[in-house]
Scaffold this motif. Structure first.
Motif, PDB file in Angstrom:
ATOM      1  N   SER A  98       0.736  -0.761  -0.421  1.00  0.00           N
ATOM      2  CA  SER A  98       0.074  -0.376   0.072  1.00  0.00           C
ATOM      3  C   SER A  98       0.856   1.172   0.093  1.00  0.00           C
ATOM      4  O   SER A  98       0.530   2.139  -0.662  1.00  0.00           O
ATOM      5  CB  SER A  98      -1.291   0.179   1.094  1.00  0.00           C
ATOM      6  N   GLU A  99       2.268   1.395   0.831  1.00  0.00           N
ATOM      7  CA  GLU A  99       2.353   2.417   0.809  1.00  0.00           C
ATOM      8  C   GLU A  99       3.470   2.677  -0.528  1.00  0.00           C
ATOM      9  O   GLU A  99       3.380   3.676  -0.955  1.00  0.00           O
ATOM     10  CB  GLU A  99       4.159   1.840   1.816  1.00  0.00           C
ATOM     11  N   ARG A 100       3.379   1.385  -1.169  1.00  0.00           N
ATOM     12  CA  ARG A 100       4.511   1.833  -2.885  1.00  0.00           C
ATOM     13  C   ARG A 100       3.861   2.105  -3.437  1.00  0.00           C
ATOM     14  O   ARG A 100       3.841   2.569  -4.592  1.00  0.00           O
ATOM     15  CB  ARG A 100       5.278   0.281  -2.792  1.00  0.00           C
ATOM     16  N   TYR A 101       2.586   1.463  -2.939  1.00  0.00           N
ATOM     17  CA  TYR A 101       1.321   2.334  -4.516  1.00  0.00           C
ATOM     18  C   TYR A 101       1.186   3.062  -4.568  1.00  0.00           C
ATOM     19  O   TYR A 101       1.079   3.843  -5.385  1.00  0.00           O
ATOM     20  CB  TYR A 101       0.012   1.482  -3.959  1.00  0.00           C
ATOM     21  N   GLU A 102       1.348   4.094  -3.306  1.00  0.00           N
ATOM     22  CA  GLU A 102       1.285   5.452  -2.703  1.00  0.00           C
ATOM     23  C   GLU A 102       2.416   6.584  -3.680  1.00  0.00           C
ATOM     24  O   GLU A 102       1.970   7.328  -3.651  1.00  0.00           O
ATOM     25  CB  GLU A 102       0.765   6.160  -1.435  1.00  0.00           C
ATOM     26  N   GLN A 103       3.385   5.523  -3.308  1.00  0.00           N
ATOM     27  CA  GLN A 103       4.244   6.621  -3.557  1.00  0.00           C
ATOM     28  C   GLN A 103       4.600   6.048  -5.058  1.00  0.00           C
ATOM     29  O   GLN A 103       5.560   7.363  -5.979  1.00  0.00           O
ATOM     30  CB  GLN A 103       5.863   5.212  -3.335  1.00  0.00           C
ATOM     31  N   LEU A 104       4.436   5.551  -5.895  1.00  0.00           N
ATOM     32  CA  LEU A 104       3.918   5.159  -7.153  1.00  0.00           C
ATOM     33  C   LEU A 104       3.499   6.553  -8.081  1.00  0.00           C
ATOM     34  O   LEU A 104       2.886   6.666  -9.176  1.00  0.00           O
ATOM     35  CB  LEU A 104       3.560   3.500  -7.664  1.00  0.00           C
ATOM     36  N   LYS A 105       1.352   6.359  -6.708  1.00  0.00           N
ATOM     37  CA  LYS A 105       0.979   6.794  -7.713  1.00  0.00           C
ATOM     38  C   LYS A 105       1.309   8.870  -7.408  1.00  0.00           C
ATOM     39  O   LYS A 105       0.837   9.505  -8.895  1.00  0.00           O
ATOM     40  CB  LYS A 105      -0.295   7.082  -6.611  1.00  0.00           C
ATOM     41  N   GLU A 106       1.886   9.086  -6.608  1.00  0.00           N
ATOM     42  CA  GLU A 106       2.716  10.128  -6.098  1.00  0.00           C
ATOM     43  C   GLU A 106       3.778  10.893  -7.721  1.00  0.00           C
ATOM     44  O   GLU A 106       3.720  11.493  -7.999  1.00  0.00           O
ATOM     45  CB  GLU A 106       3.400  10.409  -4.525  1.00  0.00           C
ATOM     46  N   GLN A 107       4.256  10.018  -7.669  1.00  0.00           N
ATOM     47  CA  GLN A 107       5.273  10.195  -8.875  1.00  0.00           C
ATOM     48  C   GLN A 107       4.720   9.824 -10.157  1.00  0.00           C
ATOM     49  O   GLN A 107       4.999  11.029 -10.815  1.00  0.00           O
ATOM     50  CB  GLN A 107       6.434   8.919  -9.040  1.00  0.00           C
ATOM     51  N   TRP A 108       3.884   9.250 -10.384  1.00  0.00           N
ATOM     52  CA  TRP A 108       2.917   9.852 -10.987  1.00  0.00           C
ATOM     53  C   TRP A 108       2.341  10.776 -11.505  1.00  0.00           C
ATOM     54  O   TRP A 108       2.026  11.249 -13.276  1.00  0.00           O
ATOM     55  CB  TRP A 108       1.485   8.521 -11.500  1.00  0.00           C
ATOM     56  N   SER A 109       1.332  11.540 -10.632  1.00  0.00           N
ATOM     57  CA  SER A 109       1.220  12.643 -10.685  1.00  0.00           C
ATOM     58  C   SER A 109       1.528  13.375 -10.560  1.00  0.00           C
ATOM     59  O   SER A 109       1.112  14.609 -11.602  1.00  0.00           O
ATOM     60  CB  SER A 109       0.355  12.679  -8.950  1.00  0.00           C
ATOM     61  N   ALA A 110       3.252  13.583 -10.035  1.00  0.00           N
ATOM     62  CA  ALA A 110       4.146  14.492 -10.609  1.00  0.00           C
ATOM     63  C   ALA A 110       4.787  14.059 -12.190  1.00  0.00           C
ATOM     64  O   ALA A 110       4.893  15.611 -12.470  1.00  0.00           O
ATOM     65  CB  ALA A 110       5.173  14.467  -9.229  1.00  0.00           C
ATOM     66  N   LEU A 111       4.682  13.365 -12.566  1.00  0.00           N
ATOM     67  CA  LEU A 111       5.026  13.205 -13.880  1.00  0.00           C
ATOM     68  C   LEU A 111       4.417  13.651 -15.022  1.00  0.00           C
ATOM     69  O   LEU A 111       4.564  15.071 -15.480  1.00  0.00           O
ATOM     70  CB  LEU A 111       5.103  11.781 -14.085  1.00  0.00           C
TER      71      LEU A 111
END
Length: 70
Positions: free
Chosen positions: A49-62
Motif C-alpha cells: 500500500s505504501e509503495r502504491y502511494e509512492q508510485l501514484k505520487e510519482q505518476w501525478s508529478a510526472l
C-alpha cells in the motif's frame, strides 16, 4: 513463504479449525499459527500500500510536468 502461500496456509488452518475432530490443543496451536501468518500478511499489504502511494505520487508529478510542457 510468499503472500499467496501464506493465504493458502491460512485457508488450510481455517479448514482444520472448522473440523470437529481437531483437538483443543491443536486448535490453539493452529489459531496461534494463523495469527502469526495473518500478521505477516498485514505487514506485506501495508508495504504494498505504501509503495502504491509512492508510485501514484510519482505518476501525478510526472503528469503535472507533462501538462506544463504542453
Amino acid at each position: 513463504m510468499d503472500f499467496e502461500q501464506m493465504l493458502s496456509k491460512l485457508n488450510e488452518i481455517a479448514d482444520k479449525l472448522e473440523d470437529k475432530n481437531t483437538s483443543l490443543e491443536e486448535s490453539f496451536q493452529l489459531f496461534d499459527d494463523g495469527l502469526k501468518i495473518s500478521s505477516q500478511c498485514a505487514e506485506i499489504l501495508k508495504e504494498y500500500s505504501e509503495r502504491y502511494e509512492q508510485l501514484k505520487e510519482q505518476w501525478s508529478a510526472l503528469q503535472g510536468r507533462v501538462n506544463q510542457d504542453e
